[in-house]
Design a protein around this motif. Structure first.
Motif, PDB file in Angstrom:
ATOM      1  N   ALA A  19      -0.765  52.444  54.987  1.00 17.66           N
ATOM      2  CA  ALA A  19      -1.820  53.433  54.314  1.00 17.66           C
ATOM      3  C   ALA A  19      -2.869  52.847  53.969  1.00 17.66           C
ATOM      4  CB  ALA A  19      -1.322  54.689  53.377  1.00 17.66           C
ATOM      5  N   ASN A  58       1.860  61.685  53.604  1.00 17.39           N
ATOM      6  CA  ASN A  58       0.937  61.063  54.625  1.00 17.39           C
ATOM      7  C   ASN A  58      -0.708  61.475  54.238  1.00 17.39           C
ATOM      8  OD1 ASN A  58       3.141  59.626  55.001  1.00 17.39           O
ATOM      9  ND2 ASN A  58       2.810  60.546  57.243  1.00 17.39           N
ATOM     10  N   ARG A  75      -2.510  61.155  50.685  1.00 20.83           N
ATOM     11  CA  ARG A  75      -2.286  58.891  50.831  1.00 20.83           C
ATOM     12  C   ARG A  75      -3.603  59.044  51.247  1.00 20.83           C
ATOM     13  NH1 ARG A  75       2.760  57.663  51.749  1.00 20.83           N
ATOM     14  NH2 ARG A  75       2.651  57.349  53.298  1.00 20.83           N
ATOM     15  N   ARG A  81       4.816  52.221  53.298  1.00 17.84           N
ATOM     16  CA  ARG A  81       4.300  52.949  53.472  1.00 17.84           C
ATOM     17  C   ARG A  81       3.064  53.199  53.231  1.00 17.84           C
ATOM     18  NH1 ARG A  81       8.070  57.559  53.027  1.00 17.84           N
ATOM     19  NH2 ARG A  81       9.168  56.781  52.388  1.00 17.84           N
ATOM     20  N   ASP A 119      -5.907  61.891  59.748  1.00 13.80           N
ATOM     21  CA  ASP A 119      -4.997  62.702  58.451  1.00 13.80           C
ATOM     22  C   ASP A 119      -5.914  62.788  57.626  1.00 13.80           C
ATOM     23  OD1 ASP A 119      -2.872  62.013  60.075  1.00 13.80           O
ATOM     24  OD2 ASP A 119      -2.471  60.278  59.058  1.00 13.80           O
TER      25      ASP A 119
END
Length: 281
Positions: A175, A143, A146, A171, A270
């Protein structure tokens, strides 16, 4: 220069009738056929009504580095080596790049048999601008990585093309919605040239919701480039990290920046963590 020739041959992305006529000839006359999957090669040869005339060897991502020196030596001796992957052009998100680099360095001629391309077909049918585009391959699986990759692409003005595994599609699209904004136009192209071919177009957030129900098949995603000034995750990273270094809590800073810019708090968080990992020795 060696008399050997390295031939990269595009194979059908779905319908075997799309194979270039030269492909059958190369399969019949090559001294060595290096195939990503020898079982799929046999199936393709059956569809084309041809038998490989030379030695068939497996050549995939797990043995490419090991096998490249041997293949280069065959080329030095004058062999004609044909490389085929499961679909599309070798070395484009498929095995072949290491071998091409080694062959070029050794002064060996490298040529190709053009043919089907999921990238170009997806672009053509997407309905998105095709005058300028970039191919980004597969996104990272993790995650944070990415999010960081997509953040760096948020200001990219060209139409972007991605490959993605069906079980990760929802996903990946979610994102993209966080990094690019939920309304960025996109198209999901599924099973191109096959019986159940489907092209789903719409805002990237809408496509993410659709993909959450489950999608099967080979996937190519086309996303419109940025238009006009964009406030993106990448442009905020330096400021966030400077504030954290000065003593503020990362979560608090991300929440404040998200409120000011409309960016996703999670995407900001993130991306900072991914940047820290990338800097580690």
């Amino acid at each position: 220069m060696s008399d050997g020739v390295l031939v990269l041959a595009a194979t059908p992305i779905g319908d075997p009738r799309d194979a270039a006529p030269r492909l059958a000839e190369e399969l019949r006359t090559a001294d060595v056929v290096a195939a990503e999957d020898t079982r799929r090669l046999r199936r393709l040869c059956g569809d084309l009504g041809v038998e490989p005339g030379g030695k068939v060897i497996s050549f995939h991502e797990h043995n490419e580095a090991e096998r490249t020196p041997d293949v280069v030596e065959r080329l030095r001796r004058g062999d004609r080596v044909l490389v085929v992957t499961d679909a599309g052009m070798p070395s484009v998100s498929d095995p072949g790049y290491r071998l091409v680099s080694a062959a070029v360095e050794a002064g060996i001629r490298v040529t190709g048999v053009p043919g089907p391309s999921a990238v170009l077909m997806a672009l053509a049918v997407s309905g998105l601008p095709v005058d300028r585009f970039c191919f980004e391959g597969f996104l990272p699986r993790k995650n944070g990585e990415r999010a960081s990759t997509l953040a760096a692409l948020a200001r990219e003005p060209r139409t972007m093309v991605f490959f993605e595994a069906p079980h990760r599609l929802d996903r990946a699209l979610a994102a993209m919605a966080e990094a690019f904004g939920p309304d960025r136009p996109a198209a999901v192209c599924r099973e191109l040239t096959k019986t159940y071919e489907e092209v789903r177009r719409g805002p990237v957030a809408e496509l993410a919701a659709w993909a959450a129900e489950g999608v099967r098949g080979e996937i190519t995603v086309v996303v419109a480039g940025a238009t006009g000034p964009v406030t993106d995750v990448a442009s905020e990273l330096d400021g966030i990290r400077a504030r954290v270094a000065a003593g503020e809590r990362l979560k608090d800073v991300c929440a404040e920046v998200a409120a000011e810019t409309g960016l996703s708090r999670k995407a900001l968080y993130d991306a900072v963590l991914a940047a820290r990992v990338a800097e580690r020795p």
